[in-house]
Design an enzyme around this catalytic site. Structure first.
Site, PDB file in Angstrom:
ATOM      1  N   ARG A  82      43.839  36.473  29.365  1.00  0.00           N
ATOM      2  CA  ARG A  82      45.854  35.100  29.189  1.00  0.00           C
ATOM      3  C   ARG A  82      44.973  34.449  29.674  1.00  0.00           C
ATOM      4  O   ARG A  82      46.211  33.439  29.359  1.00  0.00           O
ATOM      5  CB  ARG A  82      45.655  36.636  30.795  1.00  0.00           C
ATOM      6  N   LYS A 184      52.080  32.073  30.771  1.00  0.00           N
ATOM      7  CA  LYS A 184      51.882  32.367  32.336  1.00  0.00           C
ATOM      8  C   LYS A 184      52.324  30.203  32.216  1.00  0.00           C
ATOM      9  O   LYS A 184      51.026  30.206  33.343  1.00  0.00           O
ATOM     10  CB  LYS A 184      50.813  33.089  33.137  1.00  0.00           C
ATOM     11  N   GLU A 220      62.666  40.847  29.584  1.00  0.00           N
ATOM     12  CA  GLU A 220      61.480  41.451  30.986  1.00  0.00           C
ATOM     13  C   GLU A 220      62.441  40.651  32.352  1.00  0.00           C
ATOM     14  O   GLU A 220      63.281  40.184  31.701  1.00  0.00           O
ATOM     15  CB  GLU A 220      60.472  40.541  30.924  1.00  0.00           C
TER      16      GLU A 220
HETATM   17  C1  LIG Z   1      52.652  37.541  35.853  1.00  0.00           C
HETATM   18  C2  LIG Z   1      53.811  37.821  35.344  1.00  0.00           C
HETATM   19  C3  LIG Z   1      53.897  39.425  34.761  1.00  0.00           C
HETATM   20  C4  LIG Z   1      53.087  40.267  35.405  1.00  0.00           C
HETATM   21  O1  LIG Z   1      51.855  40.540  34.985  1.00  0.00           O
HETATM   22  P1  LIG Z   1      50.587  40.870  35.941  1.00  0.00           P
HETATM   23  O2  LIG Z   1      49.336  40.745  35.196  1.00  0.00           O
HETATM   24  O3  LIG Z   1      51.332  42.564  35.364  1.00  0.00           O
HETATM   25  O4  LIG Z   1      50.254  40.474  36.973  1.00  0.00           O
HETATM   26  C5  LIG Z   1      55.311  39.504  33.912  1.00  0.00           C
HETATM   27  N1  LIG Z   1      56.624  38.630  33.560  1.00  0.00           N
HETATM   28  C6  LIG Z   1      56.089  37.642  33.941  1.00  0.00           C
HETATM   29  C7  LIG Z   1      57.069  36.800  33.185  1.00  0.00           C
HETATM   30  C8  LIG Z   1      54.540  37.191  34.839  1.00  0.00           C
HETATM   31  O5  LIG Z   1      54.211  35.788  34.250  1.00  0.00           O
END
Ligand SMILES: *Cc1c(COP(=O)(O)O)cnc(C)c1O
Length: 336
Positions: A82, A184, A220
């Site tokens: 990722r 991210k 989300e």
């Molecule tokens: C990091 C993140 C998540 C959660 O991801 P995980 O890999 O399960 O920790 C969900 N939404 C956003 C916007 C994120 O930055």
């Protein structure tokens, strides 16, 4: 290894400086060998690209002690992949995925004394990140970068019992179609700060964002994906603008392969949320936080909180992580 003398159960989610972090620098088109260091500060130009144009991305994961005393972390290969995707989207050089996993393992091993004991509910949070470090004033990508991994002990998420979350449908948007919602990037968080502070001031725990093109589908929250339960089916949004949570992807597999559930990954209209019985937010921090209520401009939809399905999903995934339940191939990276 003597553990640090910490009251693990009373730790919150805050930065605690640990002994070692991993650093590698990128210059003249190549990453250096990288090493562990005890230097917890970063010195760079006032004009560094990260400071002017926010060229930075990060990852988040945890290491913890299993029932049989091993230190492990959960699916770091997916964090590596990722982060590589984030780097490509942000015009940053990919830190090789195998080296990413090695850097995480080295960082945790060097800080083994900071890994909370089994049963404490606490864990060692791991933060890999990268930023453009050389001076950039005309808008373009940096040419020099730093990749770092630090670790910090964090307390149990559900301290003092589980209080289901009250979340609101946000009037702010999180991610544009064809934008950066799926990577991210720090910039996604910078622009969410106004909305989260506002939500807290209004008495909500989190913002649920809608798709910004039509504002009719659930996406989300600011830092967690969302799942719903309807009968024996786990339903979760499919969208090109949500962040592909590793926890959510793991829960989907747990639902199918361990709990015999159906899974639907599809668009979820806001008008459908009243048809679900349970709702949870999923991410590394809490695995699943139960949602008790979604509030859409005064209209309340109530859920079971830690209902039977969310509870089973939580117990099974944490059981896999803690070594109580056999894990699918490759899910558990043993550190020592
Ligand atoms: C990091 C993140 C998540 C959660 O991801 P995980 O890999 O399960 O920790 C969900 N939404 C956003 C916007 C994120 O930055």
């Amino acid at each position: 290894m003597e553990r640090k003398n910490i009251d693990w159960g009373s730790l919150g989610f805050g930065y605690v400086q640990t002994d070692y972090r991993y650093v590698s620098n990128y210059k003249d088109g190549a990453w250096d060998a990288g090493c562990l260091t005890d230097q917890a500060t970063v010195t760079m130009s006032e004009c560094a690209c990260v400071l002017q144009y926010a060229q930075t991305c990060f990852e988040g994961m945890k290491a913890y002690t299993t029932q049989d005393g091993r230190i492990v972390c959960f699916r770091p290969d997916l964090n590596a992949k990722r982060m590589a995707d984030s780097c490509r989207r942000l015009k940053m050089p990919v830190f090789p995925e195998d080296r990413f996993v090695e850097a995480v393992v080295e960082t945790v091993r060097a800080n083994a004394a900071w890994v909370p004991p089994f049963g404490s509910g606490a864990s060692l949070y791991i933060r890999p990140f990268m930023f453009g470090s050389d001076a950039i004033i005309g808008v373009k990508p940096a040419t020099e970068f730093q990749f770092r991994v630090f670790a910090t002990p964090v307390g149990p998420y559900f301290k003092g019992g589980i209080k289901p979350l009250t979340v609101r449908i946000s009037d702010f948007d999180r991610a544009a179609p064809r934008g950066t919602g799926h990577v991210k990037a720090g910039l996604n968080y910078a622009m969410s700060l106004y909305a989260i502070v506002d939500a807290h001031e209004q008495g909500y725990d989190e913002n649920v964002y809608l798709d910004s093109a039509t504002r009719t589908y659930i996406e989300e929250t600011g830092g967690a994906n969302i799942v719903f339960v309807k009968g024996n089916t786990l339903v979760t949004p499919k969208s090109s603008t949500i962040l592909p949570s590793i926890t959510r992807r793991s829960l989907v597999q747990v639902a199918k392969d361990y709990l015999g559930m159906e899974v639907e990954e599809r668009e979820i209209p806001l008008t459908e949320i009243g048809e679900f019985t349970e709702c949870g937010l999923c991410g590394t921090a809490a695995v699943i936080s139960p949602v008790g209520k979604i509030v859409d401009h005064g209209k309340e939809t109530v859920y079971a909180g830690f209902g039977p399905t969310i509870q089973k999903l939580y117990d099974t995934l944490t059981g896999i992580q803690m070594g109580r339940i056999p894990a699918p191939e490759g899910w558990i990276q043993v550190i020592e």
